[in-house]
Scaffold this motif. Sequence first.
Motif, PDB file in Angstrom:
ATOM      1  N   GLY A  72       0.826  -1.195   0.000  1.00  9.67           N
ATOM      2  CA  GLY A  72       0.000   0.000   0.000  1.00  9.67           C
ATOM      3  C   GLY A  72       0.865   1.250   0.000  1.00  9.67           C
ATOM      4  O   GLY A  72       2.092   1.181   0.166  1.00  9.67           O
ATOM      5  N   ALA A  73       0.239   2.397  -0.149  1.00 10.93           N
ATOM      6  CA  ALA A  73       0.978   3.653  -0.242  1.00 10.93           C
ATOM      7  C   ALA A  73       1.792   3.929   1.016  1.00 10.93           C
ATOM      8  O   ALA A  73       2.953   4.363   0.942  1.00 10.93           O
ATOM      9  CB  ALA A  73       0.004   4.802  -0.504  1.00 10.93           C
ATOM     10  N   GLU A  74       1.228   3.661   2.196  1.00  7.89           N
ATOM     11  CA  GLU A  74       1.943   3.935   3.442  1.00  7.89           C
ATOM     12  C   GLU A  74       3.140   3.012   3.602  1.00  7.89           C
ATOM     13  O   GLU A  74       4.208   3.444   4.055  1.00  7.89           O
ATOM     14  CB  GLU A  74       0.984   3.796   4.633  1.00  7.89           C
ATOM     15  N   VAL A  75       2.969   1.747   3.244  1.00  8.77           N
ATOM     16  CA  VAL A  75       4.068   0.788   3.366  1.00  8.77           C
ATOM     17  C   VAL A  75       5.217   1.187   2.451  1.00  8.77           C
ATOM     18  O   VAL A  75       6.390   1.181   2.850  1.00  8.77           O
ATOM     19  CB  VAL A  75       3.584  -0.635   3.029  1.00  8.77           C
ATOM     20  N   LEU A  76       4.888   1.562   1.222  1.00  9.38           N
ATOM     21  CA  LEU A  76       5.933   1.945   0.270  1.00  9.38           C
ATOM     22  C   LEU A  76       6.623   3.233   0.711  1.00  9.38           C
ATOM     23  O   LEU A  76       7.852   3.356   0.585  1.00  9.38           O
ATOM     24  CB  LEU A  76       5.338   2.118  -1.128  1.00  9.38           C
ATOM     25  N   GLN A  77       5.870   4.174   1.227  1.00 10.92           N
ATOM     26  CA  GLN A  77       6.459   5.428   1.697  1.00 10.92           C
ATOM     27  C   GLN A  77       7.416   5.165   2.858  1.00 10.92           C
ATOM     28  O   GLN A  77       8.508   5.751   2.924  1.00 10.92           O
ATOM     29  CB  GLN A  77       5.364   6.404   2.126  1.00 10.92           C
ATOM     30  N   THR A  78       7.013   4.291   3.780  1.00 12.32           N
ATOM     31  CA  THR A  78       7.883   3.950   4.904  1.00 12.32           C
ATOM     32  C   THR A  78       9.163   3.297   4.424  1.00 12.32           C
ATOM     33  O   THR A  78      10.268   3.619   4.896  1.00 12.32           O
ATOM     34  CB  THR A  78       7.141   3.005   5.875  1.00 12.32           C
ATOM     35  N   TRP A  79       9.046   2.385   3.465  1.00  5.71           N
ATOM     36  CA  TRP A  79      10.230   1.712   2.923  1.00  5.71           C
ATOM     37  C   TRP A  79      11.137   2.714   2.208  1.00  5.71           C
ATOM     38  O   TRP A  79      12.359   2.666   2.339  1.00  5.71           O
ATOM     39  CB  TRP A  79       9.793   0.608   1.965  1.00  5.71           C
ATOM     40  N   PHE A  80      10.536   3.633   1.483  1.00  3.37           N
ATOM     41  CA  PHE A  80      11.291   4.679   0.798  1.00  3.37           C
ATOM     42  C   PHE A  80      12.050   5.547   1.799  1.00  3.37           C
ATOM     43  O   PHE A  80      13.236   5.862   1.607  1.00  3.37           O
ATOM     44  CB  PHE A  80      10.339   5.523  -0.040  1.00  3.37           C
ATOM     45  N   ASP A  81      11.392   5.921   2.887  1.00  2.00           N
ATOM     46  CA  ASP A  81      12.037   6.739   3.913  1.00  2.00           C
ATOM     47  C   ASP A  81      13.220   6.017   4.551  1.00  2.00           C
ATOM     48  O   ASP A  81      14.203   6.654   4.949  1.00  2.00           O
ATOM     49  CB  ASP A  81      11.024   7.123   5.000  1.00  2.00           C
ATOM     50  N   GLN A  82      13.129   4.688   4.636  1.00  2.00           N
ATOM     51  CA  GLN A  82      14.209   3.913   5.240  1.00  2.00           C
ATOM     52  C   GLN A  82      15.374   3.674   4.288  1.00  2.00           C
ATOM     53  O   GLN A  82      16.447   3.248   4.726  1.00  2.00           O
ATOM     54  CB  GLN A  82      13.651   2.556   5.715  1.00  2.00           C
ATOM     55  N   HIS A  83      15.183   3.927   2.998  1.00  2.00           N
ATOM     56  CA  HIS A  83      16.219   3.652   2.000  1.00  2.00           C
ATOM     57  C   HIS A  83      16.506   4.886   1.146  1.00  2.00           C
ATOM     58  O   HIS A  83      16.826   4.779  -0.033  1.00  2.00           O
ATOM     59  CB  HIS A  83      15.782   2.486   1.093  1.00  2.00           C
ATOM     60  N   LYS A  84      16.406   6.059   1.755  1.00  2.00           N
ATOM     61  CA  LYS A  84      16.578   7.303   1.005  1.00  2.00           C
ATOM     62  C   LYS A  84      17.947   7.407   0.345  1.00  2.00           C
ATOM     63  O   LYS A  84      18.083   7.961  -0.748  1.00  2.00           O
ATOM     64  CB  LYS A  84      16.363   8.501   1.929  1.00  2.00           C
ATOM     65  N   ALA A  85      18.963   6.891   0.997  1.00  2.00           N
ATOM     66  CA  ALA A  85      20.337   7.077   0.518  1.00  2.00           C
ATOM     67  C   ALA A  85      20.525   6.545  -0.904  1.00  2.00           C
ATOM     68  O   ALA A  85      21.269   7.124  -1.693  1.00  2.00           O
ATOM     69  CB  ALA A  85      21.324   6.406   1.466  1.00  2.00           C
ATOM     70  N   ARG A  86      19.843   5.453  -1.239  1.00  7.85           N
ATOM     71  CA  ARG A  86      20.044   4.857  -2.561  1.00  7.85           C
ATOM     72  C   ARG A  86      19.371   5.666  -3.683  1.00  7.85           C
ATOM     73  O   ARG A  86      19.638   5.426  -4.862  1.00  7.85           O
ATOM     74  CB  ARG A  86      19.529   3.418  -2.598  1.00  7.85           C
ATOM     75  N   TYR A  87      18.510   6.617  -3.318  1.00 10.03           N
ATOM     76  CA  TYR A  87      17.790   7.391  -4.337  1.00 10.03           C
ATOM     77  C   TYR A  87      18.281   8.834  -4.448  1.00 10.03           C
ATOM     78  O   TYR A  87      17.718   9.615  -5.211  1.00 10.03           O
ATOM     79  CB  TYR A  87      16.291   7.364  -4.049  1.00 10.03           C
ATOM     80  N   LEU A  88      19.308   9.180  -3.692  1.00 13.45           N
ATOM     81  CA  LEU A  88      19.864  10.513  -3.801  1.00 13.45           C
ATOM     82  C   LEU A  88      20.479  10.713  -5.184  1.00 13.45           C
ATOM     83  O   LEU A  88      21.195   9.847  -5.691  1.00 13.45           O
ATOM     84  CB  LEU A  88      20.936  10.731  -2.737  1.00 13.45           C
ATOM     85  N   THR A  89      20.198  11.845  -5.796  1.00 10.71           N
ATOM     86  CA  THR A  89      20.865  12.167  -7.049  1.00 10.71           C
ATOM     87  C   THR A  89      22.315  12.519  -6.728  1.00 10.71           C
ATOM     88  O   THR A  89      22.605  13.052  -5.652  1.00 10.71           O
ATOM     89  CB  THR A  89      20.200  13.364  -7.748  1.00 10.71           C
ATOM     90  N   PRO A  90      23.265  12.227  -7.616  1.00  9.00           N
ATOM     91  CA  PRO A  90      24.665  12.538  -7.323  1.00  9.00           C
ATOM     92  C   PRO A  90      24.919  14.036  -7.314  1.00  9.00           C
ATOM     93  O   PRO A  90      24.125  14.824  -7.852  1.00  9.00           O
ATOM     94  CB  PRO A  90      25.419  11.857  -8.478  1.00  9.00           C
TER      95      PRO A  90
END
Length: 243
Positions: A72-90
């Motif tokens: 669900g949207a909340e689960v994905l958002q939580t997972w995204f918040d926990q893995h922010k480092a991998r999505y940082l633009t260089p």
Amino acid sequence: RRHIAANYRQQFGQAPTPAQLEELISRYVREEIFVREAQALHLDKNDEIVRRRMVQKYEFLQSDLAVPQIPGAEVLQTWFDQHKARYLTPERVAFTQIYFSIASQGQEAAKIRASKVLARLRNTQVSRAPELGDAFPGPADAGDLAPADAARLFGRSELSERLFTLPAGQWAGPYRSGYGWHLVYVSRHFAPSLPPLSDIHERVMADYLDEQRRVLNERSFDALRAKYRVVNDGEAVDVGERR
């Protein structure tokens, strides 16, 4: 025969002719005879290639069984918040350059030319002057260059390594690249940034499902592992110092 004909139709989009079907059946019979004779000789035992292939096929079977649920949207958002480092633009940089070719006068002469131009520029307010050098085969200006882009443009070189450490607002150099020598004026540095989830939703979803699939596969293996008792019989073997 129907199975062989169906495989041919799936591969080539049409049914095999009677002659083609007979050839396919003959080939199948030959392979089956060889397989049975090889099994009778136990050629499938203690063979690293056969062993690896069996492991791969079993892993594929397990992967097909491990189908994670769409979050669900909340689960994905939580997972995204926990893995922010991998999505940082260089980090990125905006700059202009002056290029000095080594083709005509050689390495040292090009560097001397660059150093003289640099001395002149430091006494001015000029922030762009590609005409003071030679024609560069790529762009003279870059407004949004990441480290990987710099490596592609200039090669793995002094310039591509130093570019992101230079202070903004002043000329620097000369720095060597695969082309020759360069003077660089960095106008701006861009820090790494995190795009919103809505902009990279498909990528995050794919990463989430991949991770969940790995988790399910590990759980499946843990259940299999519990069925076995591993006996480590004998003394430890000294394999020698690793080199």
